[in-house]
Motif scaffolding. Structure first.
Motif, PDB file in Angstrom:
ATOM      1  N   MET A 394       2.415  13.627  12.164  1.00  0.00           N
ATOM      2  CA  MET A 394       3.798  12.468  12.175  1.00  0.00           C
ATOM      3  C   MET A 394       3.478  11.051  12.804  1.00  0.00           C
ATOM      4  N   ALA A 395       2.571  11.114  13.835  1.00  0.00           N
ATOM      5  CA  ALA A 395       2.107   9.660  14.334  1.00  0.00           C
ATOM      6  C   ALA A 395       1.367   8.754  13.292  1.00  0.00           C
ATOM      7  N   GLU A 396       0.668   9.428  12.402  1.00  0.00           N
ATOM      8  CA  GLU A 396       0.104   8.721  11.224  1.00  0.00           C
ATOM      9  C   GLU A 396       0.953   8.218  10.347  1.00  0.00           C
ATOM     10  N   ILE A 397       1.964   9.234   9.715  1.00  0.00           N
ATOM     11  CA  ILE A 397       3.048   8.458   8.882  1.00  0.00           C
ATOM     12  C   ILE A 397       3.772   7.567   9.617  1.00  0.00           C
ATOM     13  N   ARG A 398       4.170   7.807  10.729  1.00  0.00           N
ATOM     14  CA  ARG A 398       4.862   6.552  11.366  1.00  0.00           C
ATOM     15  C   ARG A 398       4.260   5.251  11.520  1.00  0.00           C
ATOM     16  N   LYS A 399       2.847   5.386  11.704  1.00  0.00           N
ATOM     17  CA  LYS A 399       2.128   4.236  11.730  1.00  0.00           C
ATOM     18  C   LYS A 399       2.047   3.699  10.257  1.00  0.00           C
ATOM     19  N   LYS A 400       2.071   4.462   9.303  1.00  0.00           N
ATOM     20  CA  LYS A 400       2.121   3.807   7.935  1.00  0.00           C
ATOM     21  C   LYS A 400       3.298   3.542   7.445  1.00  0.00           C
ATOM     22  N   SER A 401       4.482   3.773   7.961  1.00  0.00           N
ATOM     23  CA  SER A 401       5.965   3.555   7.595  1.00  0.00           C
ATOM     24  C   SER A 401       5.811   2.167   7.230  1.00  0.00           C
ATOM     25  N   GLY A 402       6.367   1.590   6.071  1.00  0.00           N
ATOM     26  CA  GLY A 402       6.438   0.362   5.808  1.00  0.00           C
ATOM     27  C   GLY A 402       5.228  -0.391   4.979  1.00  0.00           C
ATOM     28  N   SER A 403       4.265   0.492   5.140  1.00  0.00           N
ATOM     29  CA  SER A 403       2.764   0.093   4.265  1.00  0.00           C
ATOM     30  C   SER A 403       2.587   1.095   3.466  1.00  0.00           C
ATOM     31  N   ASP A 404       2.378   2.407   3.637  1.00  0.00           N
ATOM     32  CA  ASP A 404       2.282   3.523   2.804  1.00  0.00           C
ATOM     33  C   ASP A 404       3.493   4.129   2.135  1.00  0.00           C
ATOM     34  N   PHE A 405       4.358   4.163   3.036  1.00  0.00           N
ATOM     35  CA  PHE A 405       5.492   5.202   3.000  1.00  0.00           C
ATOM     36  C   PHE A 405       6.845   4.202   3.052  1.00  0.00           C
ATOM     37  N   ASP A 406       8.111   4.682   2.307  1.00  0.00           N
ATOM     38  CA  ASP A 406       9.052   4.056   2.567  1.00  0.00           C
ATOM     39  C   ASP A 406       9.841   4.361   3.834  1.00  0.00           C
ATOM     40  N   PRO A 407      10.203   3.358   4.599  1.00  0.00           N
ATOM     41  CA  PRO A 407      10.581   3.538   6.122  1.00  0.00           C
ATOM     42  C   PRO A 407      11.872   4.546   6.269  1.00  0.00           C
ATOM     43  N   ALA A 408      12.612   4.395   4.998  1.00  0.00           N
ATOM     44  CA  ALA A 408      13.831   5.188   5.056  1.00  0.00           C
ATOM     45  C   ALA A 408      13.679   6.634   5.111  1.00  0.00           C
ATOM     46  N   LEU A 409      12.778   6.818   4.163  1.00  0.00           N
ATOM     47  CA  LEU A 409      12.345   8.227   3.796  1.00  0.00           C
ATOM     48  C   LEU A 409      11.308   8.581   5.155  1.00  0.00           C
ATOM     49  N   VAL A 410      10.869   7.892   5.805  1.00  0.00           N
ATOM     50  CA  VAL A 410       9.916   8.436   6.953  1.00  0.00           C
ATOM     51  C   VAL A 410      11.030   8.935   8.036  1.00  0.00           C
ATOM     52  N   GLU A 411      12.313   8.077   7.913  1.00  0.00           N
ATOM     53  CA  GLU A 411      13.239   8.312   9.237  1.00  0.00           C
ATOM     54  C   GLU A 411      14.013   9.728   8.563  1.00  0.00           C
ATOM     55  N   ALA A 412      14.340   9.890   7.386  1.00  0.00           N
ATOM     56  CA  ALA A 412      14.765  11.152   6.740  1.00  0.00           C
ATOM     57  C   ALA A 412      13.799  12.501   7.066  1.00  0.00           C
ATOM     58  N   PHE A 413      12.531  12.204   6.836  1.00  0.00           N
ATOM     59  CA  PHE A 413      11.708  13.254   6.824  1.00  0.00           C
ATOM     60  C   PHE A 413      11.610  13.792   8.593  1.00  0.00           C
ATOM     61  N   GLU A 414      11.635  12.760   9.451  1.00  0.00           N
ATOM     62  CA  GLU A 414      11.786  13.264  10.865  1.00  0.00           C
ATOM     63  C   GLU A 414      12.818  14.157  11.302  1.00  0.00           C
ATOM     64  N   LYS A 415      14.263  13.765  10.397  1.00  0.00           N
ATOM     65  CA  LYS A 415      15.432  14.491  10.672  1.00  0.00           C
ATOM     66  C   LYS A 415      15.333  15.991  10.387  1.00  0.00           C
ATOM     67  N   VAL A 416      14.503  16.184   9.054  1.00  0.00           N
ATOM     68  CA  VAL A 416      13.936  17.533   8.563  1.00  0.00           C
ATOM     69  C   VAL A 416      13.100  18.049   9.094  1.00  0.00           C
ATOM     70  N   LEU A 417      12.097  17.432  10.086  1.00  0.00           N
ATOM     71  CA  LEU A 417      10.889  17.903  10.373  1.00  0.00           C
ATOM     72  C   LEU A 417      10.997  19.477  10.867  1.00  0.00           C
ATOM     73  N   PRO A 418      11.998  20.021  11.676  1.00  0.00           N
ATOM     74  CA  PRO A 418      12.078  21.450  12.160  1.00  0.00           C
ATOM     75  C   PRO A 418      12.024  22.323  10.789  1.00  0.00           C
ATOM     76  N   GLU A 419      12.450  21.883   9.810  1.00  0.00           N
ATOM     77  CA  GLU A 419      12.635  22.903   8.427  1.00  0.00           C
ATOM     78  C   GLU A 419      11.404  22.759   7.845  1.00  0.00           C
ATOM     79  N   VAL A 420      10.711  21.627   7.818  1.00  0.00           N
ATOM     80  CA  VAL A 420       9.344  21.573   7.299  1.00  0.00           C
ATOM     81  C   VAL A 420       8.420  22.123   7.925  1.00  0.00           C
TER      82      VAL A 420
END
Length: 431
Positions: A394-420
């Motif tokens: 998750m630290a790596e994904i947050r780091k690459k939010s806005g470069s590799d990943f859609d920032p809005a989807l990174v936020e949404a992914f963190e919200k559902v992380l317990p289910e993941v």
């Protein structure tokens, strides 16, 4: 399900469809009747203001009140609330309403000319109510409406006619002689209303049989279409499954990865607002994201060590290969799989491949799959690396939010992380 139960469910479905059609007809018919009533009532008010004739005002009040009643019925039916009980209430009201109006207005004025004028519109209202009963496709309702209207008109007329009741009931045979010989106009009209109710019931019964047959055929066609669609969807899933088997035979890094990653995608897709059908299709389509690896040479695909720059160029062609394999499809499922295969390596800042799409140019399905694929790759053991912890990934994904990943989807992914994480733990073997 047993045959009788199945037939009962089928009958109930047909009955529900019939009531839906009745509500639609009532909503439209009631609105038209309301408009006619309001137009007539308003016109008569203007006529009264010009001529100052009392019975015109009475006719206007009758038209306006009828319009209000029709509007109430229309609004109630528009919400689909009319069923058998409501239908009887509506028809009894429509049957008694003209009599109540006639009596109220008649007792306010004993002038014979006005009484005759009042009788005409009330008789017309009875006929309209009887014809209205046909919309319910219930012959019993039409019969009762005809009887209530006929007797209501007859008794209301007697009630406002001086000496009529005492004359008839002092000699009971008098009434029958009037009916059988030369009945007065109001007796003839009463009989006409009863006869109209019988005719309306006959028409209503015929229409119900006809419409029920049409709905029955429609249900059968729908069932056949649904079965064909279900079979077609299962065939599409079977094709997709076999494509995945072919890909897995050539890639030792798949296995449970597909199980986890596809469920991550479904969880994230639902969080992003996809409906149930779209989420289910994403669950089925996302495992095909790397189907293009079928076209990658074994020496590159199965290499344990780090790829050279030349080998990496070849490996990156799997996205284009997957898109080509699935193009020109008429299947919604395979079309989604094509989009995912082609775009799941695109990056938010435009540095991804194969087309260098940027930001919103990347389809949502590709952006979702990108995050989920990377998360599972980071948290899984591979021949060339150890598994990262969820926190590290998750630290790596947050780091690459806005470069590799859609920032809005990174936020949404963190919200559902317990289910993941729950899915990750459940499908951990073979990762």
């Amino acid at each position: 399900m047993k045959a009788p139960e199945k037939e009962q469910c089928h009958r109930e479905a047909i009955d529900e469809l019939l009531w839906q059609e009745i509500n639609v007809a009532l909503a439209k018919g009631g609105l038209i009747a309301a408009l006619i009533g309001f137009i007539m009532g308003t016109s008569l008010i203007f006529l009264f203001l010009r001529l100052r004739v009392p019975h015109i005002l009475m006719a206007s009040s009758f038209a306006l009140s009828g319009g209000i009643l029709s509007l109430i019925i229309s609004l109630y039916a528009k919400k689909g609330r009319v069923r058998r009980k409501e239908a009887w209430i509506i028809m009894v009201t429509l049957s008694l309403y003209p009599s109540v109006y006639y009596l109220l207005n008649a007792f306010t004025s004993r002038e014979s000319a006005i009484l005759e004028i009042i009788a005409s519109p009330t008789f017309g209202a009875y006929l309209i109510g009887i014809m209205f009963s046909i919309l319910f496709f219930d012959w019993r309702l039409s019969y009762v409406t005809g009887l209530l209207s006929g007797f209501g008109y007859f008794l209301a007329y007697l009630a406002v006619t001086p000496g009529a009741i005492s004359a008839y009931f002092s000699d009971p045979s008098c009434l029958f002689s009037l009916v059988l010989s030369k009945p007065p106009v109001y007796v003839s009209k009463s009989l006409l209303l009863v006869g109209s109710g019988i005719l309306a019931g006959f028409i209503s019964g015929l229409l119900k049989r006809f419409i029920t047959r049409l709905l029955d055929e429609q249900q059968e066609r729908f069932a056949l279409t649904e079965a064909f669609t279900r079979e077609l969807l299962e065939t599409q899933k079977e094709i997709a499954h076999r494509l995945l088997i072919a890909a897995e035979l050539r890639d030792n890094d798949t296995g449970m990865h597909l199980q986890r990653m596809s469920r991550y995608c479904a969880i994230l897709g639902h969080q992003c607002g996809l409906d149930e059908k779209e989420t289910a299709e994403l669950l089925e389509a996302s495992p095909m994201h790397d189907v293009g690896k079928i076209g990658i040479p074994d020496a590159i695909l199965m290499k344990n060590g780090k790829l050279t720059d030349e080998e990496w160029v070849v490996m990156k062609t799997h996205a284009e290969i997957g898109g080509t394999m699935l193009r020109d499809t008429t299947s919604p499922l395979l079309e989604k799989a094509r989009i995912i295969a082609l775009t799941h390596h695109e990056k938010w800042d435009g540095t991804g491949y194969p087309r260098g799409l940027k930001g919103g140019e990347i389809p949502l399905l590709g952006r979702i799959t990108c995050i989920c694929d990377v998360f599972d790759a980071l948290t899984s053991t591979r021949p060339y690396k150890k598994a990262w912890t969820v926190e590290e990934a998750m630290a790596e994904i947050r780091k690459k939010s806005g470069s590799d990943f859609d920032p809005a989807l990174v936020e949404a992914f963190e919200k559902v992380l317990p289910e993941v994480v729950e899915v990750k733990d459940r499908y951990s073997s073979g990762g």
